[in-house]
Design a protein around this motif. Sequence first.
Motif, PDB file in Angstrom:
ATOM      1  N   ALA A 105       0.788  -1.333   0.023  1.00  0.00           N
ATOM      2  CA  ALA A 105       0.024  -0.021   0.054  1.00  0.00           C
ATOM      3  C   ALA A 105       0.754   1.214  -0.149  1.00  0.00           C
ATOM      4  O   ALA A 105       0.645   2.237  -0.825  1.00  0.00           O
ATOM      5  CB  ALA A 105      -0.819  -0.140   1.237  1.00  0.00           C
ATOM      6  N   SER A 106       1.913   1.259   0.771  1.00  0.00           N
ATOM      7  CA  SER A 106       2.937   2.408   0.909  1.00  0.00           C
ATOM      8  C   SER A 106       3.410   2.375  -0.614  1.00  0.00           C
ATOM      9  O   SER A 106       3.804   3.748  -1.069  1.00  0.00           O
ATOM     10  CB  SER A 106       3.958   2.072   1.782  1.00  0.00           C
ATOM     11  OG  SER A 106       3.372   2.101   3.218  1.00  0.00           O
ATOM     12  N   TYR A 107       4.000   1.532  -1.232  1.00  0.00           N
ATOM     13  CA  TYR A 107       4.382   1.686  -2.546  1.00  0.00           C
ATOM     14  C   TYR A 107       3.384   2.337  -3.407  1.00  0.00           C
ATOM     15  O   TYR A 107       3.865   3.138  -4.345  1.00  0.00           O
ATOM     16  CB  TYR A 107       5.030   0.269  -3.109  1.00  0.00           C
ATOM     17  CG  TYR A 107       5.661   0.560  -4.331  1.00  0.00           C
ATOM     18  CD1 TYR A 107       7.071   0.972  -4.527  1.00  0.00           C
ATOM     19  CD2 TYR A 107       5.047   0.097  -5.374  1.00  0.00           C
ATOM     20  CE1 TYR A 107       7.553   1.156  -5.801  1.00  0.00           C
ATOM     21  CE2 TYR A 107       5.587  -0.007  -6.877  1.00  0.00           C
ATOM     22  CZ  TYR A 107       6.772   0.505  -6.791  1.00  0.00           C
ATOM     23  OH  TYR A 107       7.701   0.536  -8.061  1.00  0.00           O
ATOM     24  N   THR A 108       2.372   1.711  -3.658  1.00  0.00           N
ATOM     25  CA  THR A 108       1.382   2.281  -4.681  1.00  0.00           C
ATOM     26  C   THR A 108       0.662   3.505  -4.308  1.00  0.00           C
ATOM     27  O   THR A 108       0.487   4.231  -5.051  1.00  0.00           O
ATOM     28  CB  THR A 108       0.281   1.280  -4.972  1.00  0.00           C
ATOM     29  OG1 THR A 108      -0.586   0.933  -3.784  1.00  0.00           O
ATOM     30  CG2 THR A 108       0.872  -0.144  -5.390  1.00  0.00           C
ATOM     31  N   GLU A 109       0.595   3.673  -3.102  1.00  0.00           N
ATOM     32  CA  GLU A 109      -0.270   4.930  -2.710  1.00  0.00           C
ATOM     33  C   GLU A 109       0.585   6.128  -2.095  1.00  0.00           C
ATOM     34  O   GLU A 109      -0.034   7.335  -1.914  1.00  0.00           O
ATOM     35  CB  GLU A 109      -1.270   4.681  -1.491  1.00  0.00           C
ATOM     36  CG  GLU A 109      -2.328   3.441  -1.848  1.00  0.00           C
ATOM     37  CD  GLU A 109      -2.934   3.671  -3.102  1.00  0.00           C
ATOM     38  OE1 GLU A 109      -3.425   4.749  -3.393  1.00  0.00           O
ATOM     39  OE2 GLU A 109      -2.910   2.754  -3.932  1.00  0.00           O
ATOM     40  N   ILE A 110       1.865   5.937  -1.865  1.00  0.00           N
ATOM     41  CA  ILE A 110       2.723   6.944  -1.381  1.00  0.00           C
ATOM     42  C   ILE A 110       4.139   7.126  -2.249  1.00  0.00           C
ATOM     43  O   ILE A 110       4.296   8.254  -2.866  1.00  0.00           O
ATOM     44  CB  ILE A 110       3.232   6.614  -0.169  1.00  0.00           C
ATOM     45  CG1 ILE A 110       2.201   6.673   1.139  1.00  0.00           C
ATOM     46  CG2 ILE A 110       4.154   7.648   0.458  1.00  0.00           C
ATOM     47  CD1 ILE A 110       2.583   6.507   2.488  1.00  0.00           C
ATOM     48  N   PHE A 111       4.648   6.158  -2.705  1.00  0.00           N
ATOM     49  CA  PHE A 111       5.691   6.025  -3.161  1.00  0.00           C
ATOM     50  C   PHE A 111       5.645   6.461  -4.818  1.00  0.00           C
ATOM     51  O   PHE A 111       6.176   7.488  -5.335  1.00  0.00           O
ATOM     52  CB  PHE A 111       6.561   4.792  -3.420  1.00  0.00           C
ATOM     53  CG  PHE A 111       7.959   4.929  -4.106  1.00  0.00           C
ATOM     54  CD1 PHE A 111       9.060   4.853  -3.606  1.00  0.00           C
ATOM     55  CD2 PHE A 111       7.952   4.512  -5.538  1.00  0.00           C
ATOM     56  CE1 PHE A 111      10.408   5.023  -4.046  1.00  0.00           C
ATOM     57  CE2 PHE A 111       9.129   4.553  -6.172  1.00  0.00           C
ATOM     58  CZ  PHE A 111      10.266   4.690  -5.281  1.00  0.00           C
ATOM     59  N   MET A 112       4.668   5.848  -5.407  1.00  0.00           N
ATOM     60  CA  MET A 112       4.411   6.263  -6.765  1.00  0.00           C
ATOM     61  C   MET A 112       3.707   7.496  -7.081  1.00  0.00           C
ATOM     62  O   MET A 112       4.242   8.122  -7.847  1.00  0.00           O
ATOM     63  CB  MET A 112       3.458   4.914  -7.266  1.00  0.00           C
ATOM     64  CG  MET A 112       4.247   3.836  -7.615  1.00  0.00           C
ATOM     65  SD  MET A 112       5.901   4.222  -8.811  1.00  0.00           S
ATOM     66  CE  MET A 112       5.014   4.482 -10.162  1.00  0.00           C
ATOM     67  N   PRO A 113       2.809   7.930  -6.252  1.00  0.00           N
ATOM     68  CA  PRO A 113       2.284   9.385  -6.537  1.00  0.00           C
ATOM     69  C   PRO A 113       3.346  10.346  -6.457  1.00  0.00           C
ATOM     70  O   PRO A 113       3.248  11.334  -7.090  1.00  0.00           O
ATOM     71  CB  PRO A 113       1.186   9.203  -5.524  1.00  0.00           C
ATOM     72  CG  PRO A 113       0.818   8.013  -4.913  1.00  0.00           C
ATOM     73  CD  PRO A 113       1.931   7.164  -5.175  1.00  0.00           C
TER      74      PRO A 113
END
Length: 471
Positions: A46-54
Amino acid sequence: MVVGIVGIIISLILLITLAYRGVPVVLAAPVASAVALIFSGAPILASYTEIFMPAMADFVGNYFPVFLVGAIFGVLMTVTGYAESIARSVTAWVGTRSAIAATVITSALMTYGGISLFVVAFVMYPLARELFRAADIPRRLVPGTIALGIFTFTMTALPGTPQVQNIIPGQFFGTSTYAAPGIGLVGGVLIFGLGLLWLEYRRGALIKKGEHFASAASEPQIGGSADDGSSHNIDTLVPTNRVVPFLPLLTVFAVNFALTLVIFPAMNWDYLQHEQFGGITVDERSGLWAVLVGILVAILLIIALNAKNVRQLRVGFTDGVKRSMLPIFSTASEVGYGAVVASVAAFAVIRDSVFNMGGDALVTSVVSTSVTAGLTGSSSGGMTIALNAFGDDLRNMAMTDGTSLEAMHRLTAMASGGLDTLPHSGAVVTLLIVCGLTHRQSYKDLGMVTLAIPVVVVAALIGVVSVFGAF
């Protein structure tokens, strides 16, 4: 909480180690992010798709046009022969015996003229190599000489520089690329002068020890791991007029200057308040827009001057697009890493420690940017991470304690160009590979002119601004 802080530290060490060993930052940053998340107990996917990538996508969305047109502009300057012509003209003015000064000045002109830093590195090495060979200067000084021209005063200090490091602060402080011109000019002159003195001192010291140009390692094979997939075997044109090659660089400066200080302020920007534009103000975007338009106009000028050589120009556009990809995504990946670190609970402790260290807005901005740039090995990535985390707080603090936002813009930009060139820096590694030299051979001089001297100059300017105010 302690475990979370330890995780952040370990993730930073891992990022530095992976970058130093040549692992692409696009891959190293997500891996380091995962380590920080594991120690903090946060969900990885979730952190990768919702924080890192944005966060990564936001950086690409904001700055990709500048990276793209800068790379295309640089390649076009190369294939038209303009870059080499500028180098030879500067050498003729300065003199072959002053090969170090000629290399620094030529590199600086290209950087201040809007050419991407990575492109300048590739363009300048073969020119610097021949200058150093003719003057019999130890080749170990080539990386430091090029770096002084592209990684220091023209990247962050000189007012109006179109490099992204001078654009980023304006997005947070509402300032233009010409912020605090007096501070920038004084800082630029000091960094240039002290850097040149060091390189000339080192030339004399090495020659006294019996070292010459041929004493260093064998010639490098450009196009290996340092390459970004673009070709270096492009047919170049030969300009017949020594003045014409300077026109595109002058165009970037003139258009940027006119738009920033004359044209944009005179225009009506009320429509920016409409919902589709996000309610932005012209101050938040003018620096980016002015640079973008300036480089585009310069590209159009090159096309007009070389309309008969369509094939070379077409190859230049293709090669420029390729060369823009690695720098923008490497930096954006580091920004994504910073967003992940900023999202874990332990980061709040670090943030509060920064703001409770007793400094004013200027000192806090400079210290946080400098440290983050050092940890990530990237000036633009480190500054974006720091300002994303502290930007709003810094601006409010500055307005409360009366700190000049323009001074904060200039010194924050300059601070990003100090610790960013620690040994693990991707820019440092790339430049050394291009020059066919090692850290052991050349980092002492490269680090002195791009790290030690800029840090000392920024510290001195903070003291001057604290006493006399912005200028």
